[in-house]
Design a protein around this motif. Structure first.
Motif, PDB file in Angstrom:
ATOM      1  N   HIS A 104      -6.142   2.770   8.778  1.00 16.56           N
ATOM      2  CA  HIS A 104      -5.030   2.156   9.508  1.00 16.56           C
ATOM      3  C   HIS A 104      -5.425   0.857  10.208  1.00 16.56           C
ATOM      4  CE1 HIS A 104      -2.336   6.007   9.658  1.00 16.56           C
ATOM      5  NE2 HIS A 104      -2.554   5.543   8.448  1.00 16.56           N
ATOM      6  N   ALA A 105      -6.725   0.634  10.390  1.00 19.78           N
ATOM      7  CA  ALA A 105      -7.169  -0.627  10.987  1.00 19.78           C
ATOM      8  C   ALA A 105      -6.720  -1.808  10.126  1.00 19.78           C
ATOM      9  CB  ALA A 105      -8.693  -0.628  11.135  1.00 19.78           C
ATOM     10  N   HIS A 106      -6.629  -1.593   8.823  1.00 23.92           N
ATOM     11  CA  HIS A 106      -6.206  -2.670   7.916  1.00 23.92           C
ATOM     12  C   HIS A 106      -4.859  -2.399   7.248  1.00 23.92           C
ATOM     13  CE1 HIS A 106      -9.985  -4.793   8.315  1.00 23.92           C
ATOM     14  NE2 HIS A 106     -10.624  -3.654   8.145  1.00 23.92           N
ATOM     15  N   TYR A 107      -4.510  -1.132   7.130  1.00 24.70           N
ATOM     16  CA  TYR A 107      -3.263  -0.757   6.437  1.00 24.70           C
ATOM     17  C   TYR A 107      -2.497   0.221   7.337  1.00 24.70           C
ATOM     18  CZ  TYR A 107      -5.855  -2.629   2.461  1.00 24.70           C
ATOM     19  OH  TYR A 107      -6.587  -3.433   1.631  1.00 24.70           O
ATOM     20  N   PRO A 108      -1.863  -0.292   8.376  1.00 26.58           N
ATOM     21  CA  PRO A 108      -1.224   0.590   9.354  1.00 26.58           C
ATOM     22  C   PRO A 108      -0.173   1.493   8.713  1.00 26.58           C
ATOM     23  CG  PRO A 108      -1.174  -1.706  10.088  1.00 26.58           C
ATOM     24  CD  PRO A 108      -1.691  -1.709   8.687  1.00 26.58           C
ATOM     25  N   GLY A 109      -0.185   2.757   9.104  1.00 30.25           N
ATOM     26  CA  GLY A 109       0.874   3.675   8.704  1.00 30.25           C
ATOM     27  C   GLY A 109       0.731   4.289   7.330  1.00 30.25           C
ATOM     28  N   VAL A 110      -0.256   3.855   6.538  1.00 26.28           N
ATOM     29  CA  VAL A 110      -0.391   4.428   5.191  1.00 26.28           C
ATOM     30  C   VAL A 110      -0.799   5.896   5.289  1.00 26.28           C
ATOM     31  CG1 VAL A 110      -1.760   4.354   3.069  1.00 26.28           C
ATOM     32  CG2 VAL A 110      -0.937   2.247   4.087  1.00 26.28           C
TER      33      VAL A 110
ATOM     34  N   PRO B  99       0.834  -1.213   0.000  1.00 27.75           N
ATOM     35  CA  PRO B  99       0.000   0.000   0.000  1.00 27.75           C
ATOM     36  C   PRO B  99       0.867   1.262   0.000  1.00 27.75           C
ATOM     37  CG  PRO B  99      -0.180  -1.166   2.110  1.00 27.75           C
ATOM     38  CD  PRO B  99       0.670  -2.017   1.226  1.00 27.75           C
ATOM     39  N   LEU B 100       0.593   2.186  -0.913  1.00 30.04           N
ATOM     40  CA  LEU B 100       1.430   3.375  -1.070  1.00 30.04           C
ATOM     41  C   LEU B 100       0.812   4.604  -0.412  1.00 30.04           C
ATOM     42  CD1 LEU B 100       2.390   3.060  -4.848  1.00 30.04           C
ATOM     43  CD2 LEU B 100       3.783   2.457  -2.857  1.00 30.04           C
ATOM     44  N   ILE B 101      -0.464   4.816  -0.661  1.00 28.35           N
ATOM     45  CA  ILE B 101      -1.099   6.057  -0.214  1.00 28.35           C
ATOM     46  C   ILE B 101      -2.611   5.840  -0.236  1.00 28.35           C
ATOM     47  CG2 ILE B 101      -1.277   7.047  -2.548  1.00 28.35           C
ATOM     48  CD1 ILE B 101      -0.426   9.756  -1.370  1.00 28.35           C
ATOM     49  N   TYR B 102      -3.324   6.565   0.620  1.00 28.78           N
ATOM     50  CA  TYR B 102      -4.786   6.515   0.604  1.00 28.78           C
ATOM     51  C   TYR B 102      -5.313   7.912   0.316  1.00 28.78           C
ATOM     52  CZ  TYR B 102      -9.574   5.364   1.667  1.00 28.78           C
ATOM     53  OH  TYR B 102     -10.927   5.175   1.546  1.00 28.78           O
ATOM     54  N   LEU B 103      -6.203   7.995  -0.664  1.00 25.03           N
ATOM     55  CA  LEU B 103      -6.692   9.289  -1.129  1.00 25.03           C
ATOM     56  C   LEU B 103      -8.158   9.501  -0.786  1.00 25.03           C
ATOM     57  CD1 LEU B 103      -5.026   9.220  -4.660  1.00 25.03           C
ATOM     58  CD2 LEU B 103      -4.200  10.367  -2.606  1.00 25.03           C
ATOM     59  N   VAL B 104      -8.443  10.674  -0.235  1.00 24.06           N
ATOM     60  CA  VAL B 104      -9.816  11.053   0.097  1.00 24.06           C
ATOM     61  C   VAL B 104     -10.236  12.156  -0.860  1.00 24.06           C
ATOM     62  CG1 VAL B 104     -11.334  11.975   1.896  1.00 24.06           C
ATOM     63  CG2 VAL B 104      -9.378  10.526   2.531  1.00 24.06           C
ATOM     64  N   GLN B 105     -11.292  11.912  -1.622  1.00 29.96           N
ATOM     65  CA  GLN B 105     -11.701  12.905  -2.611  1.00 29.96           C
ATOM     66  C   GLN B 105     -12.449  14.042  -1.926  1.00 29.96           C
ATOM     67  OE1 GLN B 105     -15.256  13.437  -4.191  1.00 29.96           O
ATOM     68  NE2 GLN B 105     -14.852  12.723  -6.255  1.00 29.96           N
ATOM     69  N   GLY B 106     -11.880  15.255  -2.048  1.00 27.90           N
ATOM     70  CA  GLY B 106     -12.480  16.419  -1.396  1.00 27.90           C
ATOM     71  C   GLY B 106     -12.972  17.464  -2.375  1.00 27.90           C
ATOM     72  N   ALA B 107     -12.751  17.241  -3.652  1.00 28.24           N
ATOM     73  CA  ALA B 107     -13.199  18.220  -4.658  1.00 28.24           C
ATOM     74  C   ALA B 107     -13.189  17.542  -6.014  1.00 28.24           C
ATOM     75  CB  ALA B 107     -12.283  19.440  -4.670  1.00 28.24           C
ATOM     76  N   GLU B 108     -13.967  18.088  -6.913  1.00 27.55           N
ATOM     77  CA  GLU B 108     -13.995  17.588  -8.285  1.00 27.55           C
ATOM     78  C   GLU B 108     -13.846  18.753  -9.245  1.00 27.55           C
ATOM     79  OE1 GLU B 108     -17.385  15.152  -9.142  1.00 27.55           O
ATOM     80  OE2 GLU B 108     -17.264  14.142  -7.217  1.00 27.55           O
ATOM     81  N   LYS B 109     -13.119  18.514 -10.313  1.00 28.36           N
ATOM     82  CA  LYS B 109     -13.067  19.524 -11.362  1.00 28.36           C
ATOM     83  C   LYS B 109     -14.412  19.547 -12.094  1.00 28.36           C
ATOM     84  CE  LYS B 109      -8.932  20.267 -13.342  1.00 28.36           C
ATOM     85  NZ  LYS B 109      -7.760  19.964 -14.219  1.00 28.36           N
ATOM     86  N   THR B 110     -14.699  20.699 -12.676  1.00 28.77           N
ATOM     87  CA  THR B 110     -15.930  20.812 -13.456  1.00 28.77           C
ATOM     88  C   THR B 110     -15.692  20.245 -14.840  1.00 28.77           C
ATOM     89  OG1 THR B 110     -16.402  22.859 -12.284  1.00 28.77           O
ATOM     90  CG2 THR B 110     -17.694  22.417 -14.279  1.00 28.77           C
ATOM     91  N   TYR B 111     -16.611  19.416 -15.281  1.00 30.62           N
ATOM     92  CA  TYR B 111     -16.526  18.786 -16.601  1.00 30.62           C
ATOM     93  C   TYR B 111     -17.356  19.635 -17.563  1.00 30.62           C
ATOM     94  CZ  TYR B 111     -17.298  14.983 -20.032  1.00 30.62           C
ATOM     95  OH  TYR B 111     -17.360  14.201 -21.149  1.00 30.62           O
ATOM     96  N   ALA B 112     -16.716  20.122 -18.620  1.00 34.40           N
ATOM     97  CA  ALA B 112     -17.458  20.919 -19.603  1.00 34.40           C
ATOM     98  C   ALA B 112     -16.910  20.638 -20.994  1.00 34.40           C
ATOM     99  CB  ALA B 112     -17.338  22.410 -19.288  1.00 34.40           C
TER     100      ALA B 112
END
Ligand SMILES: [Zn+2]
Length: 465
Positions: free
Chosen positions: A388-394, A204-217
């Protein structure tokens, strides 16, 4: 959904212990629900969401959810479902969301029946296994576990099941305006966000939380011309004129932009990357006015979209006969617009770059521009604990999505939205919307656990009344 390209879908979890993970009664129940919801062909036009909602309501009532805490919403033959678990204390609710609809699958093109849950080689196969019926099951499973354990959350929890995320998002709009939802303090969306596993080692390298989206046009770039016989070429020609316009679009660079979310994301990714790209990521994160770093990142398809608005020609249509001068030449230019930038200003920028009054630029439809959801320390901490419960330290960091989910509908409605599926996968394994969609069995069970932990943690659930 059209998730971050790196993420999602076929979730491989090499460190998992699936044998142990599948024995709990709530996991057996979740698997049974998963099989049923996969069997509904909830693609646009098939009008299967009412039947799926009826099944979910029956399941939830059997699990102890009172009728008064269940609501349905209808829009053009599709149905959405909302379920609430009242809180012990007054306060604004927390929303959890998943979508029931799918991109259609044609059984004759699949190796297995797409509307039958098939477990094979450590994977669950079927349309919607990853997008987003795993999320649907995670919400139902969470509700049933909270009911079975007689947990009482401090905060009211509301669970939304969207009926048309893949097409119009009209039921999402109805949900966002519903009295149970409209006052929500924030939302957890199961339809994006997740962890990246190293392509070769599976680490496991990194965990990403999506906080914004670009506008699709998408913009139509159109040139018209009187045309004529091809034996008598005119000085002006619609195809040449459009070609020149597109060269200017190609050369144009939108202004470099940054916000707290993109700086956090690029800085975190930069820590894990070596070479010139890693250096540029770290420099840009520290100082977004660093033009050299921005130029370096502009060369990288993976990162250019996180540093500016991008527009690219995607379709061409011109002429009507090989022996006639073209009367019309048009191109589609697809843009992914940085949060906070108005769609009209992008059109104006394209018009200015093209600098030819004979070229018309018009936007298709009415693109939705959604704000950035500022990262809340309490939400990020809860997500980090669950990961971290399943992927400690990520490392857990926010990201800006170039694709699109109905999280933007909630954000536009004023509900900050954080997408976190709990699912990990390799960048090469992306099966959502495609053939033979699948998800790793252990990843499915970990995804259930992720959402349950968030509901209990964020909701302050504990036994008693
Ligand atoms: Zn989706």
């Amino acid at each position: 959904m059209k998730k971050l390209i790196l993420l999602m879908a076929a979730m491989t979890a090499p460190f998992s212990t699936p044998a142990a993970a599948q024995t709990a009664p709530h996991e057996a129940k979740a698997r049974e629900i998963y099989a049923r919801v996969i069997s509904f062909r909830t693609a646009a036009g098939h009008k299967q969401t009412p039947a799926m909602v009826a099944y979910l309501i029956e399941t939830l009532k059997a699990g102890g959810v009172p009728e008064a805490d269940i609501a349905t919403l209808d829009e053009e033959g599709e149905r959405a479902l909302i379920v609430r678990i009242p809180g012990r204390k007054p306060g604004r609710p927390i929303l959890f969301s998943a979508h029931m609809d799918i991109v259609d699958a044609r059984p004759e093109e699949w190796e297995r029946d797409p509307f039958k849950l098939i477990e094979e080689n450590g994977n669950f196969y079927g349309r919607g296994t990853s997008d987003n019926k795993a999320g649907v099951v995670a919400l139902v499973s969470t509700i049933l576990r909270i009911e079975a354990a007689q947990l009482k959350p401090a905060r009211e929890l509301v669970f939304a099941f969207v009926g048309d995320e893949e097409t119009n998002m009209n039921t999402t709009r109805l949900i966002a305006a519903h009295p149970w939802v409209k006052n929500a303090e924030f939302a957890i969306n199961t339809d994006a966000g997740g962890g990246i596993l190293d392509e070769t080692s599976g680490k496991p390298l990194i965990y990403l939380v999506q906080g914004a989206e670009k506008t699709y046009a998408t913009f139509d770039v159109v040139v018209t011309n009187p045309g004529g016989h091809s034996s008598r070429p005119r000085a002006d020609n619609a195809i040449y004129q459009l070609a020149h316009a597109l060269e200017r679009v190609e050369a144009y660079r939108f202004a470099v932009m940054a916000n707290d979310l993109t700086r956090a994301y690029l800085g975190a990714v930069g820590k894990a990357q070596s070479g010139p790209v890693g250096e540029a990521l770290r420099k840009f994160s520290a100082d977004p006015t660093d033009a050299g770093a921005a130029d370096e990142l502009a060369k990288s398809p993976e990162f250019v979209g996180t540093t500016r608005t991008t527009c690219v020609a995607t379709m061409l249509d011109a002429g009507h006969a090989e022996n006639a001068l073209p009367q019309t030449a048009k191109a589609a230019v697809n843009c992914r617009i940085f949060p906070g930038v108005a769609v009209d200003s992008v059109r104006d920028a394209l018009v200015a770059a093209i600098a030819d009054p004979g070229v018309k630029v018009t936007v298709r439809g009415k693109p939705d521009a959604s704000p950035v959801s500022e990262m809340r320390p309490d939400v990020m901490a809860a997500i980090t604990r669950a990961v971290h419960a399943h992927y400690p330290g990520v490392m857990v960091v926010p990201y800006l999505e170039s694709g699109g989910t109905d999280g933007k509908v909630y954000r536009i409605a004023g509900i900050p939205t954080f997408a976190t599926s709990g699912l990990f996968g390799k960048p090469s394994e992306m099966f959502a919307h495609g053939l033979n969609e699948r998800i790793e069995v252990a990843a499915f069970y970990r995804g259930l656990d992720h959402i349950y932990r968030l509901a209990v943690d964020l909701g302050g659930a504990r036994p008693g009344s």
